[in-house]
Motif scaffolding. Structure first.
Motif, PDB file in Angstrom:
ATOM      1  N   GLY A  63     -24.457 -16.854 -12.664  1.00 26.82           N
ATOM      2  CA  GLY A  63     -24.418 -18.201 -13.115  1.00 26.82           C
ATOM      3  C   GLY A  63     -25.855 -18.715 -12.806  1.00 26.82           C
ATOM      4  N   TYR A  64     -26.715 -18.140 -11.958  1.00 28.52           N
ATOM      5  CA  TYR A  64     -28.132 -18.577 -11.604  1.00 28.52           C
ATOM      6  C   TYR A  64     -28.939 -17.467 -11.860  1.00 28.52           C
ATOM      7  CZ  TYR A  64     -25.615 -22.501  -9.463  1.00 28.52           C
ATOM      8  OH  TYR A  64     -24.786 -23.342  -9.025  1.00 28.52           O
ATOM      9  N   ASP A  65     -28.530 -16.518 -12.790  1.00 28.76           N
ATOM     10  CA  ASP A  65     -29.593 -15.468 -13.057  1.00 28.76           C
ATOM     11  C   ASP A  65     -30.274 -14.684 -11.996  1.00 28.76           C
ATOM     12  OD1 ASP A  65     -30.711 -13.460 -14.706  1.00 28.76           O
ATOM     13  OD2 ASP A  65     -32.468 -14.747 -15.140  1.00 28.76           O
ATOM     14  N   SER A  66     -29.378 -14.492 -10.738  1.00 29.26           N
ATOM     15  CA  SER A  66     -29.913 -14.506  -9.473  1.00 29.26           C
ATOM     16  C   SER A  66     -30.197 -12.763  -9.138  1.00 29.26           C
ATOM     17  CB  SER A  66     -28.993 -14.829  -8.215  1.00 29.26           C
ATOM     18  OG  SER A  66     -28.586 -16.115  -8.290  1.00 29.26           O
ATOM     19  N   LEU A  67     -31.090 -12.399  -8.522  1.00 33.38           N
ATOM     20  CA  LEU A  67     -31.050 -10.972  -7.991  1.00 33.38           C
ATOM     21  C   LEU A  67     -30.218 -10.640  -7.028  1.00 33.38           C
ATOM     22  CD1 LEU A  67     -32.642  -8.415  -7.531  1.00 33.38           C
ATOM     23  CD2 LEU A  67     -34.254  -9.693  -5.898  1.00 33.38           C
ATOM     24  N   PHE A  68     -29.324 -10.006  -7.112  1.00 35.27           N
ATOM     25  CA  PHE A  68     -28.169  -9.801  -6.085  1.00 35.27           C
ATOM     26  C   PHE A  68     -28.344  -8.949  -5.139  1.00 35.27           C
ATOM     27  CE2 PHE A  68     -23.912  -8.253  -5.337  1.00 35.27           C
ATOM     28  CZ  PHE A  68     -22.912  -9.308  -5.186  1.00 35.27           C
ATOM     29  N   ILE A  69     -27.880  -9.473  -3.596  1.00 34.37           N
ATOM     30  CA  ILE A  69     -28.033  -8.616  -2.790  1.00 34.37           C
ATOM     31  C   ILE A  69     -26.688  -8.383  -1.877  1.00 34.37           C
ATOM     32  CG2 ILE A  69     -29.396  -8.418  -0.472  1.00 34.37           C
ATOM     33  CD1 ILE A  69     -31.261  -8.467  -2.840  1.00 34.37           C
ATOM     34  N   ALA A  70     -26.454  -7.381  -1.550  1.00 39.00           N
ATOM     35  CA  ALA A  70     -25.178  -7.215  -0.730  1.00 39.00           C
ATOM     36  C   ALA A  70     -25.445  -5.868   0.011  1.00 39.00           C
ATOM     37  CB  ALA A  70     -23.850  -7.048  -1.713  1.00 39.00           C
ATOM     38  N   HIS A  71     -24.477  -5.594   0.890  1.00 33.29           N
ATOM     39  CA  HIS A  71     -24.281  -4.459   1.455  1.00 33.29           C
ATOM     40  C   HIS A  71     -23.129  -3.848   1.494  1.00 33.29           C
ATOM     41  CE1 HIS A  71     -26.061  -1.809   5.144  1.00 33.29           C
ATOM     42  NE2 HIS A  71     -25.322  -1.224   4.546  1.00 33.29           N
ATOM     43  N   GLY A  72     -22.810  -3.005   0.381  1.00 32.06           N
ATOM     44  CA  GLY A  72     -21.342  -2.566   0.307  1.00 32.06           C
ATOM     45  C   GLY A  72     -21.109  -3.001  -0.866  1.00 32.06           C
ATOM     46  N   TYR A  73     -19.750  -2.469  -1.329  1.00 27.63           N
ATOM     47  CA  TYR A  73     -18.979  -3.171  -2.616  1.00 27.63           C
ATOM     48  C   TYR A  73     -17.667  -2.478  -2.864  1.00 27.63           C
ATOM     49  CZ  TYR A  73     -22.280   1.006  -3.131  1.00 27.63           C
ATOM     50  OH  TYR A  73     -22.739   2.384  -3.056  1.00 27.63           O
ATOM     51  N   SER A  74     -16.936  -3.446  -3.258  1.00 27.05           N
ATOM     52  CA  SER A  74     -15.462  -2.891  -3.767  1.00 27.05           C
ATOM     53  C   SER A  74     -15.494  -2.048  -4.860  1.00 27.05           C
ATOM     54  CB  SER A  74     -14.600  -3.836  -3.937  1.00 27.05           C
ATOM     55  OG  SER A  74     -15.379  -4.783  -5.415  1.00 27.05           O
ATOM     56  N   PRO A  75     -14.666  -1.258  -5.227  1.00 26.15           N
ATOM     57  CA  PRO A  75     -14.471  -0.189  -6.289  1.00 26.15           C
ATOM     58  C   PRO A  75     -14.915  -1.073  -7.589  1.00 26.15           C
ATOM     59  CG  PRO A  75     -12.707   0.141  -5.025  1.00 26.15           C
ATOM     60  CD  PRO A  75     -13.347  -0.897  -4.622  1.00 26.15           C
ATOM     61  N   GLU A  76     -14.464  -2.172  -8.051  1.00 29.45           N
ATOM     62  CA  GLU A  76     -14.849  -2.977  -9.151  1.00 29.45           C
ATOM     63  C   GLU A  76     -16.306  -3.369  -9.198  1.00 29.45           C
ATOM     64  OE1 GLU A  76     -10.572  -2.836  -8.262  1.00 29.45           O
ATOM     65  OE2 GLU A  76     -12.327  -3.545  -7.278  1.00 29.45           O
ATOM     66  N   ALA A  77     -16.587  -3.865  -8.091  1.00 34.38           N
ATOM     67  CA  ALA A  77     -18.153  -4.355  -7.896  1.00 34.38           C
ATOM     68  C   ALA A  77     -18.889  -3.385  -8.301  1.00 34.38           C
ATOM     69  CB  ALA A  77     -18.351  -5.121  -6.449  1.00 34.38           C
ATOM     70  N   LYS A  78     -18.611  -2.020  -7.416  1.00 35.76           N
ATOM     71  CA  LYS A  78     -19.630  -0.848  -7.458  1.00 35.76           C
ATOM     72  C   LYS A  78     -20.153  -0.454  -8.921  1.00 35.76           C
ATOM     73  CE  LYS A  78     -20.205   3.714  -5.948  1.00 35.76           C
ATOM     74  NZ  LYS A  78     -19.817   4.681  -5.294  1.00 35.76           N
ATOM     75  N   GLU A 124     -10.161 -25.929  -6.924  1.00 37.85           N
ATOM     76  CA  GLU A 124      -8.884 -25.075  -6.808  1.00 37.85           C
ATOM     77  C   GLU A 124      -9.030 -24.017  -7.844  1.00 37.85           C
ATOM     78  OE1 GLU A 124      -5.292 -28.852  -6.071  1.00 37.85           O
ATOM     79  OE2 GLU A 124      -5.689 -27.703  -8.075  1.00 37.85           O
ATOM     80  N   ALA A 125      -8.651 -22.698  -7.600  1.00 40.70           N
ATOM     81  CA  ALA A 125      -8.562 -21.541  -8.655  1.00 40.70           C
ATOM     82  C   ALA A 125      -7.628 -20.572  -8.324  1.00 40.70           C
ATOM     83  CB  ALA A 125     -10.228 -20.846  -8.294  1.00 40.70           C
ATOM     84  N   GLY A 126      -7.251 -20.116  -9.255  1.00 43.18           N
ATOM     85  CA  GLY A 126      -6.133 -19.106  -9.148  1.00 43.18           C
ATOM     86  C   GLY A 126      -6.616 -17.771  -8.262  1.00 43.18           C
ATOM     87  N   HIS A 127      -5.671 -17.338  -7.451  1.00 46.51           N
ATOM     88  CA  HIS A 127      -6.196 -16.172  -6.839  1.00 46.51           C
ATOM     89  C   HIS A 127      -4.931 -15.392  -6.766  1.00 46.51           C
ATOM     90  CE1 HIS A 127      -9.053 -18.729  -4.737  1.00 46.51           C
ATOM     91  NE2 HIS A 127      -9.228 -18.082  -3.922  1.00 46.51           N
ATOM     92  N   ARG A 128      -5.025 -13.898  -6.963  1.00 41.12           N
ATOM     93  CA  ARG A 128      -4.170 -12.900  -7.117  1.00 41.12           C
ATOM     94  C   ARG A 128      -4.552 -11.766  -6.360  1.00 41.12           C
ATOM     95  NH1 ARG A 128      -3.446  -8.879 -10.732  1.00 41.12           N
ATOM     96  NH2 ARG A 128      -5.288  -9.379 -11.878  1.00 41.12           N
ATOM     97  N   VAL A 129      -3.506 -11.188  -5.432  1.00 36.49           N
ATOM     98  CA  VAL A 129      -3.976  -9.860  -4.824  1.00 36.49           C
ATOM     99  C   VAL A 129      -3.740  -8.910  -5.717  1.00 36.49           C
ATOM    100  CG1 VAL A 129      -3.152  -8.291  -2.939  1.00 36.49           C
ATOM    101  CG2 VAL A 129      -3.119 -11.022  -2.674  1.00 36.49           C
ATOM    102  N   THR A 130      -4.574  -7.765  -5.680  1.00 38.00           N
ATOM    103  CA  THR A 130      -4.786  -6.861  -6.771  1.00 38.00           C
ATOM    104  C   THR A 130      -4.442  -5.340  -6.277  1.00 38.00           C
ATOM    105  OG1 THR A 130      -7.309  -6.624  -6.330  1.00 38.00           O
ATOM    106  CG2 THR A 130      -6.343  -8.246  -8.095  1.00 38.00           C
ATOM    107  N   ASP A 131      -4.601  -5.196  -5.003  1.00 43.49           N
ATOM    108  CA  ASP A 131      -4.409  -3.658  -4.473  1.00 43.49           C
ATOM    109  C   ASP A 131      -3.640  -3.925  -2.906  1.00 43.49           C
ATOM    110  OD1 ASP A 131      -6.588  -4.287  -2.602  1.00 43.49           O
ATOM    111  OD2 ASP A 131      -7.911  -3.241  -3.852  1.00 43.49           O
ATOM    112  N   GLY A 132      -3.587  -2.550  -2.441  1.00 41.33           N
ATOM    113  CA  GLY A 132      -2.954  -2.594  -1.152  1.00 41.33           C
ATOM    114  C   GLY A 132      -3.902  -3.061   0.022  1.00 41.33           C
ATOM    115  N   GLU A 133      -5.133  -3.139  -0.366  1.00 39.46           N
ATOM    116  CA  GLU A 133      -6.154  -3.591   0.673  1.00 39.46           C
ATOM    117  C   GLU A 133      -6.228  -4.857   0.732  1.00 39.46           C
ATOM    118  OE1 GLU A 133      -7.794  -1.209   2.566  1.00 39.46           O
ATOM    119  OE2 GLU A 133      -7.022   0.106   1.400  1.00 39.46           O
ATOM    120  N   GLY A 134      -5.344  -5.509  -0.238  1.00 39.04           N
ATOM    121  CA  GLY A 134      -5.428  -7.061  -0.286  1.00 39.04           C
ATOM    122  C   GLY A 134      -6.779  -7.813  -0.857  1.00 39.04           C
ATOM    123  N   ARG A 135      -7.464  -7.286  -1.807  1.00 40.32           N
ATOM    124  CA  ARG A 135      -8.600  -7.452  -2.614  1.00 40.32           C
ATOM    125  C   ARG A 135      -8.019  -8.568  -3.503  1.00 40.32           C
ATOM    126  NH1 ARG A 135     -10.213  -1.822  -2.364  1.00 40.32           N
ATOM    127  NH2 ARG A 135     -11.798  -1.697  -1.030  1.00 40.32           N
TER     128      ARG A 135
END
Length: 340
Positions: free
Chosen positions: A120-135, A262-273
């Motif tokens: 949303g801010y056209d940002s350079l994205f920085i993280a250390h690691g990732y979920s399968p979907e994010a990867k 408020e936003a809808g939240h839903r668990v998607t896998d056994g890891e609780g993601r």
């Protein structure tokens, strides 16, 4: 006769040239004065600066585990999202544009909704690691990104006084060097947020709010409170009753605006993601300058923004924190407004 005419013309040309040269110097001096007196506005805080700062936004996923506190660099962020992850804990997405600290962290792994918010801010994205979907999204080339998995102990350094995964810090100077090598554009400023005049901030507010409490969990480590400091015209952040300060600079964590949605939240896998609905809109509170506005939120080109009766609302000038909570519990159950 021709010789004297030529001499007269030459003398006239020199005189005119001298006059024009003086005029040109005066114009240059006037332009220089205007440039020196000119002010620029940071797009994500509305604050003014005398120096032009054409800098792309940088979004960093910051760890909020109790063992990662106090964090480094949060006080410098222009916009910070606090969002649930697995384990009923929260994590931050800190967006930097007006201030760039030496380092930020501890840095933690990406989730796909953090990528959505950063875009949303056209940002350079920085993280250390990732979920399968994010990867999958990060390596598709969808977003400009640098990750600690590929740059551990180089661009990302480890703090020996803390245990992994709570000890990874991104070094901004090295991060920028890597971004340049990758050919990423670094001079595109994000579009400006909508900011209000100071006199208009409290207009239409439903009630005063000297404090606001967001209860993410029964664990006090994830019970957040913002207390209004009238002298600073901002809210100071507390967790579990303790005020939050930056680890290195010792600056208090403050926000001119606190947007709770408020936003809808839903668990998607056994890891609780989680899958978090950041597109449908919903109810919100916008807290600023000691008052609270009941609002709705909408996703506008990737940004979570407040609206009132269909019209966009403005922010107070300064930093903004955005707390995203599950719609299933909602504002009534998770948020307490105080007026001491």
């Amino acid at each position: 006769m021709r010789k004297w005419t030529m001499l007269a013309l030459l003398a006239g040309a020199l005189l005119l040239g001298g006059c024009w040269g003086e005029k040109e110097k005066k114009i240059e001096k006037d332009n220089e004065r205007q440039t020196k007196g000119q002010s620029y506005t940071f797009p994500l805080t509305g604050k003014q600066t005398k120096e032009q700062f054409d800098q792309r936004a940088v979004a960093v996923v910051v760890n909020n585990h109790p063992q990662a506190r106090p964090q480094t660099g949060l006080a410098e962020a222009d916009v910070v999202y606090e969002v649930l992850v697995e384990g009923n804990m929260t994590r931050f997405l800190a967006i930097y544009q007006s201030e760039h600290p030496k380092e930020v962290g501890p840095v933690r792994s990406a989730r796909d909704y953090f990528i959505d918010l950063a875009e949303g801010y056209d940002s350079l994205f920085i993280a250390h690691g990732y979920s399968p979907e994010a990867k999958e999204r990060l390596f598709s080339g969808e977003v400009d990104q640098i990750n600690g998995i590929q740059h551990d102990k180089t661009i990302f350094t480890r703090d020996s006084s803390r245990k992994a995964p709570h000890n990874s810090y991104v070094q901004f100077d090295k991060m920028y060097e890597e971004a340049k090598e990758k050919g990423y554009e670094l001079n595109d400023m994000p579009d400006r947020l909508n900011f209000l005049k100071s006199s208009d901030v409290t207009e239409g507010a439903e009630q005063k709010a000297s404090s606001v409490r967001v209860v993410y969990s029964s664990n006090p480590a994830f019970q957040v409170e913002y207390r209004y400091n009238a002298d600073k015209k901002s809210y100071e952040r507390f967790v579990g009753g303790e005020q939050q300060f930056d680890r290195e600079s010792k600056r208090a964590i403050r926000a001119a605006n606190v947007l709770i949605i408020e936003a809808g939240h839903r668990v998607t896998d056994g890891e609780g993601r989680l899958d978090i609905d950041l597109s449908s809109g919903g109810n919100a509170y916008l807290v600023q300058n000691g008052v609270v506005h009941t609002a709705e939120w909408s996703n506008v080109e990737g940004r979570i923004l407040p609206f009132k009766d269909g019209s966009p609302m403005g922010f107070a000038k300064g930093k903004t924190w955005i707390n995203i909570i599950p719609a299933s519990k909602g504002l009534d159950k998770m948020v307490n407004l105080g007026n001491n």
